[in-house]
Write a protein that holds these residues in place. Structure first.
Motif, PDB file in Angstrom:
ATOM      1  N   MET A 158       0.811  -1.404  -0.163  1.00  7.53           N
ATOM      2  CA  MET A 158       0.014  -0.038   0.004  1.00  7.53           C
ATOM      3  C   MET A 158       0.873   1.251   0.038  1.00  7.53           C
ATOM      4  SD  MET A 158      -3.242  -0.757   2.189  1.00  7.53           S
ATOM      5  CE  MET A 158      -2.795  -1.941   3.378  1.00  7.53           C
ATOM      6  N   LYS A 201       1.953   2.160  -3.300  1.00  2.00           N
ATOM      7  CA  LYS A 201       0.781   2.174  -4.293  1.00  2.00           C
ATOM      8  C   LYS A 201       0.492   1.128  -5.304  1.00  2.00           C
ATOM      9  CE  LYS A 201       0.841   7.158  -3.650  1.00  2.00           C
ATOM     10  NZ  LYS A 201       0.929   7.108  -2.059  1.00  2.00           N
ATOM     11  N   SER A 202       0.664  -0.060  -4.675  1.00  2.67           N
ATOM     12  CA  SER A 202       0.448  -1.169  -5.647  1.00  2.67           C
ATOM     13  C   SER A 202      -0.961  -1.761  -5.441  1.00  2.67           C
ATOM     14  CB  SER A 202       1.368  -2.395  -5.202  1.00  2.67           C
ATOM     15  OG  SER A 202       2.710  -1.908  -5.382  1.00  2.67           O
ATOM     16  N   TYR A 203      -1.691  -1.539  -4.693  1.00  2.00           N
ATOM     17  CA  TYR A 203      -3.216  -1.762  -4.486  1.00  2.00           C
ATOM     18  C   TYR A 203      -3.389  -3.244  -4.231  1.00  2.00           C
ATOM     19  CZ  TYR A 203      -3.749   3.068  -6.380  1.00  2.00           C
ATOM     20  OH  TYR A 203      -3.729   4.342  -6.328  1.00  2.00           O
ATOM     21  N   ASN A 241      -5.071  -6.516  -2.793  1.00  2.90           N
ATOM     22  CA  ASN A 241      -6.239  -7.053  -2.305  1.00  2.90           C
ATOM     23  C   ASN A 241      -6.348  -8.531  -1.901  1.00  2.90           C
ATOM     24  OD1 ASN A 241      -6.130  -8.975  -4.538  1.00  2.90           O
ATOM     25  ND2 ASN A 241      -7.130  -7.571  -5.901  1.00  2.90           N
ATOM     26  N   TYR A 297     -10.754   1.024  -0.149  1.00  2.00           N
ATOM     27  CA  TYR A 297     -10.860   0.302  -1.577  1.00  2.00           C
ATOM     28  C   TYR A 297     -11.090   1.244  -2.609  1.00  2.00           C
ATOM     29  CZ  TYR A 297     -11.759  -3.412  -4.577  1.00  2.00           C
ATOM     30  OH  TYR A 297     -11.772  -4.449  -5.789  1.00  2.00           O
ATOM     31  N   CYS A 298     -10.199   0.933  -3.564  1.00  2.00           N
ATOM     32  CA  CYS A 298     -10.254   1.806  -5.009  1.00  2.00           C
ATOM     33  C   CYS A 298     -10.879   0.802  -5.908  1.00  2.00           C
ATOM     34  CB  CYS A 298      -8.712   2.178  -5.285  1.00  2.00           C
ATOM     35  SG  CYS A 298      -8.689   3.084  -6.827  1.00  2.00           S
ATOM     36  N   GLU A 334      -8.787   0.536  -9.193  1.00  2.00           N
ATOM     37  CA  GLU A 334      -7.368  -0.352  -9.157  1.00  2.00           C
ATOM     38  C   GLU A 334      -7.537  -1.703  -8.570  1.00  2.00           C
ATOM     39  OE1 GLU A 334      -4.638   0.576 -10.313  1.00  2.00           O
ATOM     40  OE2 GLU A 334      -4.873   2.676 -11.056  1.00  2.00           O
ATOM     41  N   ARG A 335      -8.879  -1.859  -8.307  1.00  2.00           N
ATOM     42  CA  ARG A 335      -9.391  -3.268  -7.551  1.00  2.00           C
ATOM     43  C   ARG A 335      -8.411  -3.703  -6.585  1.00  2.00           C
ATOM     44  NH1 ARG A 335     -10.742  -7.021 -12.567  1.00  2.00           N
ATOM     45  NH2 ARG A 335     -12.032  -7.849 -10.984  1.00  2.00           N
ATOM     46  N   GLY A 336      -8.290  -2.835  -5.604  1.00  2.00           N
ATOM     47  CA  GLY A 336      -7.295  -3.003  -4.482  1.00  2.00           C
ATOM     48  C   GLY A 336      -7.436  -1.899  -3.393  1.00  2.00           C
ATOM     49  N   TYR A 337      -6.675  -2.046  -2.382  1.00  2.00           N
ATOM     50  CA  TYR A 337      -6.517  -1.052  -1.161  1.00  2.00           C
ATOM     51  C   TYR A 337      -5.507  -0.217  -1.158  1.00  2.00           C
ATOM     52  CZ  TYR A 337     -10.314  -4.088   1.140  1.00  2.00           C
ATOM     53  OH  TYR A 337     -11.499  -4.639   1.096  1.00  2.00           O
ATOM     54  N   ARG A 338      -5.682   0.805  -0.601  1.00  2.00           N
ATOM     55  CA  ARG A 338      -4.742   1.900  -0.474  1.00  2.00           C
ATOM     56  C   ARG A 338      -4.781   2.549   0.760  1.00  2.00           C
ATOM     57  NH1 ARG A 338      -7.056   6.005  -4.993  1.00  2.00           N
ATOM     58  NH2 ARG A 338      -9.075   6.520  -3.980  1.00  2.00           N
TER      59      ARG A 338
END
Length: 81
Positions: A14, A17-19, A21, A53-54, A57-61
């Protein structure tokens, strides 16, 4: 792998910034998808991590800057982070 190692990995991803999940966490550490979701929920609910959740990007930040509480890791755990 310990939960501490997985949480360190999530935090690193995170901050880079790799998002990450739950699916990627489960694949990386060969755990169930549900366990990966529990790790993310633990960070959000027990560690007060400002997760967001973004969908794009289909992942978390992180919504804002966040520093993990200190963990005591073994040498082998440090190598996997």
């Amino acid at each position: 792998m310990s939960a501490n190692t997985r949480i360190q990995w999530l935090h690193k991803k995170m901050t880079m910034k790799s998002y990450p999940n739950a699916q990627r966490l489960a694949e990386r550490f060969a755990i169930s998808h549900r366990q990966a979701q529990r790790d993310i929920e633990y960070m959000r609910d027990s560690m007060n991590a400002p997760l967001e959740y973004c969908a794009k990007e289909r992942g978390y930040r992180y919504e804002k800057e966040y520093v993990l509480p200190s963990f005591f890791l073994s040498e082998s755990e440090k190598e996997t982070v």
